[in-house]
Design a protein around this motif. Structure first.
Motif, PDB file in Angstrom:
ATOM      1  N   UNK A 151      57.942  41.990  41.420  1.00  0.00           N
ATOM      2  CA  UNK A 151      58.389  43.299  40.577  1.00  0.00           C
ATOM      3  C   UNK A 151      57.372  43.480  39.450  1.00  0.00           C
ATOM      4  N   UNK A 152      57.334  44.669  39.069  1.00  0.00           N
ATOM      5  CA  UNK A 152      56.517  45.121  37.797  1.00  0.00           C
ATOM      6  C   UNK A 152      57.737  45.937  36.876  1.00  0.00           C
ATOM      7  N   UNK A 193      53.710  38.936  30.892  1.00  0.00           N
ATOM      8  CA  UNK A 193      53.350  40.067  30.325  1.00  0.00           C
ATOM      9  C   UNK A 193      52.113  40.075  30.343  1.00  0.00           C
ATOM     10  N   UNK A 194      51.571  41.143  30.921  1.00  0.00           N
ATOM     11  CA  UNK A 194      50.069  41.491  30.928  1.00  0.00           C
ATOM     12  C   UNK A 194      49.751  42.679  30.110  1.00  0.00           C
ATOM     13  N   UNK A 243      48.808  47.142  32.705  1.00  0.00           N
ATOM     14  CA  UNK A 243      49.758  46.610  31.649  1.00  0.00           C
ATOM     15  C   UNK A 243      51.257  46.577  31.997  1.00  0.00           C
ATOM     16  N   UNK A 244      51.919  45.737  32.008  1.00  0.00           N
ATOM     17  CA  UNK A 244      53.512  45.382  32.185  1.00  0.00           C
ATOM     18  C   UNK A 244      53.764  44.136  32.238  1.00  0.00           C
ATOM     19  N   UNK A 301      46.215  38.504  28.476  1.00  0.00           N
ATOM     20  CA  UNK A 301      45.378  39.425  27.978  1.00  0.00           C
ATOM     21  C   UNK A 301      44.088  39.507  28.402  1.00  0.00           C
ATOM     22  N   UNK A 302      43.558  40.623  29.286  1.00  0.00           N
ATOM     23  CA  UNK A 302      42.319  40.465  29.878  1.00  0.00           C
ATOM     24  C   UNK A 302      41.441  41.909  29.574  1.00  0.00           C
ATOM     25  N   UNK A 303      40.379  42.015  29.749  1.00  0.00           N
ATOM     26  CA  UNK A 303      39.590  43.107  29.596  1.00  0.00           C
ATOM     27  C   UNK A 303      39.725  43.905  30.757  1.00  0.00           C
ATOM     28  N   UNK A 304      39.374  45.307  30.882  1.00  0.00           N
ATOM     29  CA  UNK A 304      39.615  45.963  31.961  1.00  0.00           C
ATOM     30  C   UNK A 304      38.414  45.563  33.002  1.00  0.00           C
ATOM     31  N   UNK A 305      39.049  45.596  34.469  1.00  0.00           N
ATOM     32  CA  UNK A 305      37.790  45.173  35.343  1.00  0.00           C
ATOM     33  C   UNK A 305      38.227  43.916  35.794  1.00  0.00           C
ATOM     34  N   UNK A 306      38.591  43.002  34.908  1.00  0.00           N
ATOM     35  CA  UNK A 306      38.743  41.686  35.383  1.00  0.00           C
ATOM     36  C   UNK A 306      39.948  41.365  36.290  1.00  0.00           C
ATOM     37  N   UNK A 307      39.799  40.498  37.232  1.00  0.00           N
ATOM     38  CA  UNK A 307      40.839  39.920  38.137  1.00  0.00           C
ATOM     39  C   UNK A 307      41.954  39.310  37.394  1.00  0.00           C
ATOM     40  N   UNK A 308      42.974  39.707  37.796  1.00  0.00           N
ATOM     41  CA  UNK A 308      44.250  39.099  37.284  1.00  0.00           C
ATOM     42  C   UNK A 308      44.972  37.957  38.534  1.00  0.00           C
TER      43      UNK A 308
END
Lengths: 112, 112
Positions: free
Chosen positions: A36-37, A107-108, A85-86, A12-19
Motif C-alpha cells: 500500500x501507499x 517513509x520515502x 514520496x509517501x 531518502x533518494x535523489x530523483x531518478x534513482x531506483x527504490x
C-alpha cells in the motif's frame, strides 16, 4: 503470531534513482501479500497484491516480488519521482480468514 | 478518490465526551473494517463486519463501540477515551470477507 517488519523505516533518494523497499514476515503460511501507499494524514491506496502462489506482480514502474519460504517481499520502484514520496506499507493476510497484519512502513522521500 | 468516505476528517474531544465516527462505502461491498493507526505503531485491525455481523473484535477496549446498521454504513462510538487513543482511525471495505480492502481517508482523532 505473525509479525511484519519493514526496514528501513525511512529512505531518502535523489530523483531518478531506483527504490528498493523490504518487507519480512515471520509466518510463511500466508494467503497473499499486499503493498500500500499512504500519503501524509490520508488513507491507504493499494498498489500491488501478490497471491501466495505467485512470485511477482508488476504495475507500471512498480514491481513486487514474493519469496514465501524466506518470508520476504521486495517492492521496486523504477526511476523514482518526487510524486513517489509517501509511506509504503506491506501487509500479509493469513491463510484462514481476512486478518491483515501490517508492517510499520517505510517513509520515502524523493528529492528533486 | 476511493468509494469509501469518512466523517469527520478531524475530531478533537475531551476525555468525558461521547462522539461517533462514521464510515460510508459506495462500492456495494459486504464487509467493512475499522483500523487504528497510532504514531510509531503498525496499523492495527480493531473490528470486522461481514454482512452486518461482527466477525472480529481484536481485544479492543469497551470504550470503543462499533455499529453496522447496514452493509453501507459503519460507525465507531467513542466514550470516556484516553489521550493514548489519539490516532488516525481508518475504515475499509471489501466485496466479501477475504477480498481486497479499499480504505477511506481516515479520521484524525485527538483526545485532550
Amino acid at each position: 503470531k505473525q509479525e511484519v517488519t519493514q526496514i528501513p523505516a525511512a529512505l531518502s533518494v535523489p530523483e531518478g534513482e531506483n527504490l528498493v523497499l523490504n518487507c519480512s514476515f515471520t509466518d510463511s503460511a500466508i494467503y497473499n501479500l499486499q503493498w500500500f501507499r499512504q500519503d501524509p494524514g490520508k488513507g491507504l491506496t493499494s498498489l500491488l497484491l501478490i497471491q501466495s502462489s505467485q512470485r511477482e506482480q508488476t504495475s507500471g514502474r512498480l514491481n513486487a516480488s514474493l519469496d514465501k519460504s524466506s518470508g520476504r517481499s521486495t517492492l521496486y520502484i523504477a526511476a523514482s519521482q518526487p510524486g513517489d514520496s509517501a509511506t509504503y506499507l506491506c501487509a500479509v493476510r493469513k491463510a484462514a480468514g481476512n486478518k491483515l497484519t501490517f508492517g510499520g512502513g517505510t517513509r520515502v522521500l524523493v528529492k528533486p | 478518490e476511493t468509494g469509501v468516505t469518512q466523517t469527520p476528517r478531524h475530531l478533537v474531544m475531551g476525555m468525558t465526551n461521547k462522539k461517533s465516527l462514521k464510515c460510508e462505502q459506495h462500492l456495494g461491498h459486504n464487509a467493512m473494517y475499522w483500523y487504528k493507526q497510532s504514531a510509531k505503531k503498525p496499523l492495527e485491525l480493531m473490528f470486522v463486519y461481514s454482512l452486518e455481523e461482527r466477525v472480529e473484535n481484536n481485544s479492543v477496549p469497551s470504550r470503543f463501540s462499533p455499529e453496522c446498521p447496514n452493509s453501507s454504513h459503519l460507525f465507531l462510538h467513542l466514550h470516556t477515551l484516553q489521550p493514548e487513543d489519539s490516532a488516525l482511525y481508518l475504515c475499509a471495505s471489501s466485496q466479501d470477507y477475504e477480498d481486497t480492502q479499499y480504505f477511506g481517508p481516515g479520521t484524525r482523532l485527538t483526545v485532550l
